[in-house]
Motif scaffolding. Structure first.
Motif, PDB file in Angstrom:
ATOM      1  N   VAL A   1       1.847   7.936   3.208  1.00  0.00           N
ATOM      2  CA  VAL A   1       2.521   9.215   3.411  1.00  0.00           C
ATOM      3  C   VAL A   1       2.761   9.328   4.907  1.00  0.00           C
ATOM      4  O   VAL A   1       1.839   9.145   5.704  1.00  0.00           O
ATOM      5  CB  VAL A   1       1.669  10.401   2.918  1.00  0.00           C
ATOM      6  CG1 VAL A   1       2.368  11.718   3.201  1.00  0.00           C
ATOM      7  CG2 VAL A   1       1.338  10.264   1.439  1.00  0.00           C
TER       8      VAL A   1
ATOM      9  N   GLY B   1      -2.948   4.957   1.087  1.00  0.00           N
ATOM     10  CA  GLY B   1      -3.651   4.864  -0.201  1.00  0.00           C
ATOM     11  C   GLY B   1      -3.916   3.428  -0.544  1.00  0.00           C
ATOM     12  O   GLY B   1      -3.741   2.515   0.265  1.00  0.00           O
TER      13      GLY B   1
ATOM     14  N   GLU C   1       7.223  -1.760   1.962  1.00  0.00           N
ATOM     15  CA  GLU C   1       7.915  -2.981   1.558  1.00  0.00           C
ATOM     16  C   GLU C   1       7.768  -4.100   2.582  1.00  0.00           C
ATOM     17  O   GLU C   1       7.604  -5.255   2.222  1.00  0.00           O
ATOM     18  CB  GLU C   1       9.416  -2.728   1.394  1.00  0.00           C
ATOM     19  CG  GLU C   1       9.802  -1.960   0.186  1.00  0.00           C
ATOM     20  CD  GLU C   1      11.308  -1.843   0.090  1.00  0.00           C
ATOM     21  OE1 GLU C   1      11.829  -2.155  -0.983  1.00  0.00           O
ATOM     22  OE2 GLU C   1      11.946  -1.436   1.074  1.00  0.00           O
TER      23      GLU C   1
ATOM     24  N   ALA D   1       7.015   9.494   1.296  1.00  0.00           N
ATOM     25  CA  ALA D   1       5.890   8.759   0.719  1.00  0.00           C
ATOM     26  C   ALA D   1       6.425   7.615  -0.123  1.00  0.00           C
ATOM     27  O   ALA D   1       7.528   7.678  -0.649  1.00  0.00           O
ATOM     28  CB  ALA D   1       5.027   9.684  -0.124  1.00  0.00           C
ATOM     29  N   GLY D   2       5.646   6.575  -0.235  1.00  0.00           N
ATOM     30  CA  GLY D   2       6.023   5.433  -1.053  1.00  0.00           C
ATOM     31  C   GLY D   2       5.215   4.216  -0.683  1.00  0.00           C
ATOM     32  O   GLY D   2       4.254   4.283   0.079  1.00  0.00           O
ATOM     33  N   THR D   3       5.642   3.086  -1.240  1.00  0.00           N
ATOM     34  CA  THR D   3       4.963   1.815  -1.024  1.00  0.00           C
ATOM     35  C   THR D   3       5.624   1.069   0.128  1.00  0.00           C
ATOM     36  O   THR D   3       6.847   0.974   0.186  1.00  0.00           O
ATOM     37  CB  THR D   3       5.042   0.958  -2.303  1.00  0.00           C
ATOM     38  OG1 THR D   3       4.491   1.704  -3.380  1.00  0.00           O
ATOM     39  CG2 THR D   3       4.284  -0.335  -2.148  1.00  0.00           C
TER      40      THR D   3
ATOM     41  N   ARG E   1       0.839  -1.199   0.000  1.00  0.00           N
ATOM     42  CA  ARG E   1       0.000   0.000   0.000  1.00  0.00           C
ATOM     43  C   ARG E   1       0.871   1.245   0.000  1.00  0.00           C
ATOM     44  O   ARG E   1       1.967   1.254   0.539  1.00  0.00           O
ATOM     45  CB  ARG E   1      -0.904   0.039   1.235  1.00  0.00           C
ATOM     46  CG  ARG E   1      -1.749  -1.188   1.458  1.00  0.00           C
ATOM     47  CD  ARG E   1      -3.147  -1.217   0.933  1.00  0.00           C
ATOM     48  NE  ARG E   1      -3.980  -0.078   1.004  1.00  0.00           N
ATOM     49  CZ  ARG E   1      -4.963   0.111   1.875  1.00  0.00           C
ATOM     50  NH1 ARG E   1      -5.198  -0.775   2.822  1.00  0.00           N
ATOM     51  NH2 ARG E   1      -5.713   1.175   1.793  1.00  0.00           N
ATOM     52  N   THR E   2       0.377   2.308  -0.600  1.00  0.00           N
ATOM     53  CA  THR E   2       1.067   3.583  -0.622  1.00  0.00           C
ATOM     54  C   THR E   2       0.748   4.332   0.662  1.00  0.00           C
ATOM     55  O   THR E   2      -0.409   4.381   1.089  1.00  0.00           O
ATOM     56  CB  THR E   2       0.604   4.426  -1.830  1.00  0.00           C
ATOM     57  OG1 THR E   2       0.840   3.664  -3.009  1.00  0.00           O
ATOM     58  CG2 THR E   2       1.359   5.728  -1.909  1.00  0.00           C
TER      59      THR E   2
ATOM     60  N   ILE F   1       9.824   1.673   3.649  1.00  0.00           N
ATOM     61  CA  ILE F   1       9.189   2.225   2.453  1.00  0.00           C
ATOM     62  C   ILE F   1      10.156   2.099   1.287  1.00  0.00           C
ATOM     63  O   ILE F   1      11.332   2.462   1.410  1.00  0.00           O
ATOM     64  CB  ILE F   1       8.799   3.696   2.665  1.00  0.00           C
ATOM     65  CG1 ILE F   1       7.793   3.795   3.799  1.00  0.00           C
ATOM     66  CG2 ILE F   1       8.228   4.302   1.391  1.00  0.00           C
ATOM     67  CD1 ILE F   1       7.426   5.200   4.170  1.00  0.00           C
ATOM     68  N   GLU F   2       9.643   1.589   0.180  1.00  0.00           N
ATOM     69  CA  GLU F   2      10.443   1.417  -1.024  1.00  0.00           C
ATOM     70  C   GLU F   2      11.083   2.747  -1.435  1.00  0.00           C
ATOM     71  O   GLU F   2      10.414   3.778  -1.481  1.00  0.00           O
ATOM     72  CB  GLU F   2       9.523   0.921  -2.142  1.00  0.00           C
ATOM     73  CG  GLU F   2      10.217   0.404  -3.360  1.00  0.00           C
ATOM     74  CD  GLU F   2       9.228  -0.220  -4.317  1.00  0.00           C
ATOM     75  OE1 GLU F   2       9.208   0.213  -5.471  1.00  0.00           O
ATOM     76  OE2 GLU F   2       8.475  -1.118  -3.889  1.00  0.00           O
TER      77      GLU F   2
END
Length: 69
Positions: free
Chosen positions: A28, A68, A38, A34-36, A25-26, A52-53
Motif C-alpha cells: 500500500v 503484506g 510487479e 495498493a496491489g502486488t 508482495r502486496t 504495481i500490477e
C-alpha cells in the motif's frame, strides 16, 4: 578488489535483495494505491522504483506505507 568495484558489487547485491523481498508482495502506497509489486528498477535519479500490477507508472520505494505477504 578496488574500492569502486566493491561498492558497485554491494549496490548490485542490495538491488537483488530488494527485488527478491518486494516482487510478488502486496503493498500500500502513501497515496492509497495498493496491489502486488510487479517489478523493481534502479533509477539513477530516484533510487529504487516499483511498478504495481493494475496501475500505470513507477513509484519510489519510499512511498510504500505497508508491505503484506
Amino acid at each position: 578488489m578496488p574500492s569502486a568495484k566493491r561498492r558497485g558489487a554491494k549496490i548490485l547485491q542490495e538491488y537483488a535483495a530488494a527485488q527478491s523481498e518486494l516482487i510478488g508482495r502486496t503493498v500500500v502506497l502513501t497515496d492509497g494505491k495498493a496491489g502486488t509489486v510487479e517489478n523493481v528498477w534502479l533509477d539513477e535519479l530516484h533510487g529504487l522504483r516499483i511498478s504495481i500490477e493494475g496501475h500505470d507508472g513507477r513509484w519510489p520505494v519510499s512511498t510504500i506505507k505497508l508491505v503484506g505477504s
